[in-house]
Scaffold this motif. Structure first.
Motif, PDB file in Angstrom:
ATOM      1  N   SER A  30       0.811  -1.222   0.000  1.00 59.74           N
ATOM      2  CA  SER A  30       0.000   0.000   0.000  1.00 59.74           C
ATOM      3  C   SER A  30       0.840   1.267   0.000  1.00 59.74           C
ATOM      4  O   SER A  30       0.447   2.275  -0.595  1.00 59.74           O
ATOM      5  CB  SER A  30      -0.941   0.002   1.212  1.00 59.74           C
ATOM      6  N   LYS A  51      -6.176  -1.134  -3.437  1.00 57.17           N
ATOM      7  CA  LYS A  51      -6.516  -0.039  -2.540  1.00 57.17           C
ATOM      8  C   LYS A  51      -5.426   0.088  -1.477  1.00 57.17           C
ATOM      9  O   LYS A  51      -4.725  -0.892  -1.191  1.00 57.17           O
ATOM     10  CB  LYS A  51      -7.896  -0.285  -1.899  1.00 57.17           C
ATOM     11  N   PRO A  52      -5.256   1.313  -0.936  1.00 59.57           N
ATOM     12  CA  PRO A  52      -5.989   2.542  -1.236  1.00 59.57           C
ATOM     13  C   PRO A  52      -5.284   3.359  -2.325  1.00 59.57           C
ATOM     14  O   PRO A  52      -4.089   3.169  -2.562  1.00 59.57           O
ATOM     15  CB  PRO A  52      -5.937   3.285   0.100  1.00 59.57           C
ATOM     16  N   THR A  60      -4.816  11.058  -3.511  1.00 61.06           N
ATOM     17  CA  THR A  60      -5.793  10.581  -4.488  1.00 61.06           C
ATOM     18  C   THR A  60      -5.991  11.618  -5.592  1.00 61.06           C
ATOM     19  O   THR A  60      -6.092  11.276  -6.776  1.00 61.06           O
ATOM     20  CB  THR A  60      -7.140  10.290  -3.804  1.00 61.06           C
ATOM     21  N   VAL A  76      -9.990   1.586  -8.712  1.00 57.88           N
ATOM     22  CA  VAL A  76      -9.484   0.959  -7.490  1.00 57.88           C
ATOM     23  C   VAL A  76     -10.249  -0.337  -7.226  1.00 57.88           C
ATOM     24  O   VAL A  76     -11.467  -0.382  -7.348  1.00 57.88           O
ATOM     25  CB  VAL A  76      -9.631   1.911  -6.288  1.00 57.88           C
ATOM     26  N   MET A  78     -12.256  -2.827  -5.436  1.00 60.11           N
ATOM     27  CA  MET A  78     -13.166  -2.896  -4.295  1.00 60.11           C
ATOM     28  C   MET A  78     -14.048  -4.126  -4.468  1.00 60.11           C
ATOM     29  O   MET A  78     -14.834  -4.177  -5.419  1.00 60.11           O
ATOM     30  CB  MET A  78     -14.044  -1.649  -4.232  1.00 60.11           C
ATOM     31  N   HIS A 134     -12.759  -0.221   2.278  1.00 65.87           N
ATOM     32  CA  HIS A 134     -13.684  -1.245   1.785  1.00 65.87           C
ATOM     33  C   HIS A 134     -15.095  -1.017   2.345  1.00 65.87           C
ATOM     34  O   HIS A 134     -16.091  -1.146   1.635  1.00 65.87           O
ATOM     35  CB  HIS A 134     -13.207  -2.638   2.202  1.00 65.87           C
ATOM     36  N   ASP A 137     -16.751   2.082   0.732  1.00 68.27           N
ATOM     37  CA  ASP A 137     -17.227   1.782  -0.618  1.00 68.27           C
ATOM     38  C   ASP A 137     -18.511   0.961  -0.566  1.00 68.27           C
ATOM     39  O   ASP A 137     -19.418   1.170  -1.376  1.00 68.27           O
ATOM     40  CB  ASP A 137     -16.158   1.031  -1.406  1.00 68.27           C
TER      41      ASP A 137
END
Length: 226
Positions: A30, A51-52, A60, A76, A78, A134, A137
């Motif tokens: 990550s 992710k992230p 971002t 991304v 998810m 997660h 989302d």
């Protein structure tokens, strides 16, 4: 050699200059996702990344700006929204009226994770973005995009995030409201309760084949509720 991979690169420029590729897939630790994804986006090819997408909204934004500058896009990974238990549960809740809100618990055994010694300090500092994303989302998938966020954070960074607390109230564009609670150093079980007008759905845990409970209640006719 073990998996029959024909091409192996040690030069990033050579790797990125392959014209025959359709897209890049970024699957790295990550802490490296943002920089590696940014390099791939510069090629003008689409990028699917783990992710992230950065450890902050600013990171971002850097990826978004790079994608726009190169006339391409990033996506991304998810997967919680694709769980079959989520789909089956929402289908069972469909005749209970409109969805009004949800409660989501996202605990984390941060002290045990740090004692394991596998992650760098940068990964520890960005831990909330790594896993909680997660859940966020999933709430967006169920209740719609978020219009407002009200939050409280007690990260306890001075004691290495032990027993940290994160809490948010999310206002969704369709009028629903959800609550997110992260109590670190508690039992590591994700719990989700989705509340409709005349019933609710509970998952404990969300992962795997946890306990799923569906409760339907009788709806009063409008004249009885005045």
């Amino acid at each position: 050699r073990r998996y029959g991979i024909d091409k192996i690169f040690s030069d990033t420029d050579e790797f990125h200059s392959q014209d025959h590729l359709d897209c890049f897939v970024v699957v790295v630790p990550s802490r490296a996702i943002k920089d590696v994804a940014k390099q791939c986006l510069r090629t003008g090819k689409p990028v699917l990344m783990e992710k992230p997408a950065g450890y902050s909204s600013q990171e971002t934004l850097e990826l978004i700006e790079q994608a726009e500058a190169a006339n391409t896009f990033g996506m991304v990974c998810m997967n919680r929204r694709f769980y079959s238990t989520i789909e089956h549960g929402l289908a069972a809740l469909a005749d209970c009226g409109p969805l009004r809100g949800a409660n989501l618990e996202i605990p984390l055994e941060i002290t045990r994770i740090q004692q394991g010694g596998r992650l760098t300090q940068a990964e520890i500092d960005g831990m909330m973005f790594q896993n909680a994303i997660h859940g966020i989302d999933l709430l967006r998938y169920i209740l719609g995009d978020v219009s407002e966020v009200h939050s409280l954070a007690r990260p306890n960074k001075e004691i290495k995030y032990a027993s940290a607390v994160f809490s948010s109230i999310l206002e969704h564009e369709g009028g629903a409201v959800s609550q997110v609670l992260g109590l670190w150093d508690t039992s590591n079980v994700w719990r989700l309760k989705i509340i409709a007008e005349s019933g609710w759905l509970e998952y404990e845990p969300i992962e795997g084949y946890g306990v799923l409970a569906l409760k339907k209640t009788a709806r009063l006719p409008p004249e009885k509720t005045r």
